[in-house]
Design a protein around this motif. Structure first.
Motif, PDB file in Angstrom:
ATOM      1  N   GLN A 217       0.827  -1.207   0.000  1.00 58.96           N
ATOM      2  CA  GLN A 217       0.000   0.000   0.000  1.00 58.96           C
ATOM      3  C   GLN A 217       0.864   1.261   0.000  1.00 58.96           C
ATOM      4  O   GLN A 217       0.545   2.246  -0.684  1.00 58.96           O
ATOM      5  N   ARG A 220       2.243   1.712  -3.496  1.00 58.22           N
ATOM      6  CA  ARG A 220       1.210   2.196  -4.418  1.00 58.22           C
ATOM      7  C   ARG A 220       0.975   3.684  -4.247  1.00 58.22           C
ATOM      8  O   ARG A 220       0.812   4.426  -5.242  1.00 58.22           O
ATOM      9  N   GLU A 224       1.584   6.708  -7.219  1.00 57.29           N
ATOM     10  CA  GLU A 224       0.531   7.621  -7.670  1.00 57.29           C
ATOM     11  C   GLU A 224       1.069   9.021  -7.944  1.00 57.29           C
ATOM     12  O   GLU A 224       0.510   9.769  -8.755  1.00 57.29           O
ATOM     13  N   MET A 264       4.858  -3.343 -10.056  1.00 58.27           N
ATOM     14  CA  MET A 264       3.706  -2.448  -9.903  1.00 58.27           C
ATOM     15  C   MET A 264       3.905  -1.139 -10.666  1.00 58.27           C
ATOM     16  O   MET A 264       5.028  -0.625 -10.758  1.00 58.27           O
ATOM     17  N   HIS A 266       1.932   2.899 -11.787  1.00 64.78           N
ATOM     18  CA  HIS A 266       1.177   3.991 -11.159  1.00 64.78           C
ATOM     19  C   HIS A 266      -0.327   3.863 -11.348  1.00 64.78           C
ATOM     20  O   HIS A 266      -1.112   4.407 -10.568  1.00 64.78           O
ATOM     21  N   ASP A 267      -0.781   3.127 -12.401  1.00 68.77           N
ATOM     22  CA  ASP A 267      -2.221   2.992 -12.658  1.00 68.77           C
ATOM     23  C   ASP A 267      -2.821   1.786 -11.929  1.00 68.77           C
ATOM     24  O   ASP A 267      -3.911   1.341 -12.254  1.00 68.77           O
ATOM     25  N   HIS A 268      -2.079   1.259 -10.957  1.00 64.79           N
ATOM     26  CA  HIS A 268      -2.517   0.133 -10.110  1.00 64.79           C
ATOM     27  C   HIS A 268      -2.550  -1.196 -10.844  1.00 64.79           C
ATOM     28  O   HIS A 268      -3.089  -2.182 -10.313  1.00 64.79           O
ATOM     29  N   THR A 269      -2.007  -1.261 -12.045  1.00 64.20           N
ATOM     30  CA  THR A 269      -1.825  -2.550 -12.701  1.00 64.20           C
ATOM     31  C   THR A 269      -0.513  -3.162 -12.208  1.00 64.20           C
ATOM     32  O   THR A 269       0.353  -2.464 -11.679  1.00 64.20           O
ATOM     33  N   TYR A 270      -0.398  -4.460 -12.404  1.00 64.83           N
ATOM     34  CA  TYR A 270       0.809  -5.111 -11.924  1.00 64.83           C
ATOM     35  C   TYR A 270       1.038  -6.415 -12.686  1.00 64.83           C
ATOM     36  O   TYR A 270       0.128  -6.974 -13.291  1.00 64.83           O
TER      37      TYR A 270
END
Length: 284
Positions: A217, A220, A224, A264, A266-270
């Motif tokens: 978290q 992430r 951002e 990971m 920045h767009d929360h894809t991984y």
């Protein structure tokens, strides 16, 4: 600590049944020694040599990784099952075997959920113990050759090449593939770019899933605000743990690898990479 202490009624009621404690025998080798793991789901796993298994006298099964002859056995006990309630037939049989016949002792690593330390106090008070915090090391990497196509597009790079490059960076292995090097023939996957600066951090200890989730978290939130950045988090299981992915038996042949890596963006894809030794059960 004698293994039968994990069957102590007070410990079972305050810790094991509540799923708040993780335990692993320390400095034991899964290919040579007797190894023990206590999992948060209340399962006790013993990886035993043949002589110890026969002396213990409880049900088990041959190791999946025996070579030609059955030299190792696995005993897996659900401490939350009704037959393992204190006083029950299964409980008494296992307790008698560990207390009167096998006399198995080992050092332990124990970790608990936040606020769960009180459940261990009665047990710890009977033995020498010390509290440890994870060991943290960091280093700044400059002019780092890096794969250029690290994007959330899953088709943009070969995951195996990236994972190999990432491991080489973590191990500080040469990635120049020079003709004079007999140690490393690795090169950075093409196309590549050069990062002026990157940060490598290592955290070593018996970490809980909650610790890993909290770290993810934080990463992430950082990404951002840094749209051109990426981050990779790799979690290694203990090489000599008797269990691996999905409570499966951990292999006793060759390396002992069991880890996963999250790449990971920045767009929360991984990207998720999961790995295990060549003789182990595949990750779920």
């Amino acid at each position: 600590m004698p293994i039968y202490e994990l069957l102590d009624k007070h410990f079972l009621e305050t810790a094991a049944y509540k799923g708040s404690v993780y335990g692993l025998s320390y400095r034991t080798r899964v290919d040579e020694d007797n190894c023990v793991a206590l999992m948060p789901n209340g399962r006790l796993c013993l990886s035993l040599d043949k002589d110890s298994f026969q002396v213990l006298g409880v049900e088990g099964k041959p190791s999946r990784f025996n070579h030609r002859t059955n030299s190792r056995y696995v005993v897996s006990v659900d401490l939350t099952h009704s037959s393992m309630a204190p006083g029950g037939r299964g409980y008494v049989r296992l307790l008698t075997g560990l207390r009167s016949r096998l006399h198995l002792k080992t050092d332990f690593l124990l970790s608990h959920h936040p606020g769960g330390g009180a459940s261990l106090q009665a047990l710890l008070s009977r033995y020498d113990w010390s509290e440890h915090r994870p060991e943290i090391r960091s280093r700044v990497l400059t002019q780092l050759s890096c794969p250029a196509l690290l994007t959330s597009d899953l088709q943009s790079s070969d995951p195996h090449s990236f994972l190999e490059w990432l491991g080489a960076v973590d191990a500080d292995a040469s990635r120049e593939n020079s003709s004079s090097s007999f140690l490393s023939s690795l090169v950075c996957p093409e196309p590549s770019t050069t990062l002026n600066q990157a940060l490598s951090v290592s955290v070593c200890g018996l970490l809980l899933p909650q610790d890993i989730h909290r770290l993810i978290q934080e990463i992430r939130r950082h990404l951002e605000h840094h749209l051109e950045s990426w981050a990779s988090l790799t979690v290694h299981g203990f090489v000599d743990s008797p269990v691996s992915w999905g409570d499966s038996e951990h292999g006793v042949m060759r390396g002992g690898e069991n880890f996963y890596s999250l790449l990971m963006f920045h767009d929360h894809t991984y990207h998720l990479h999961q790995a295990t030794g060549a003789h182990d059960t595949c990750p779920p």
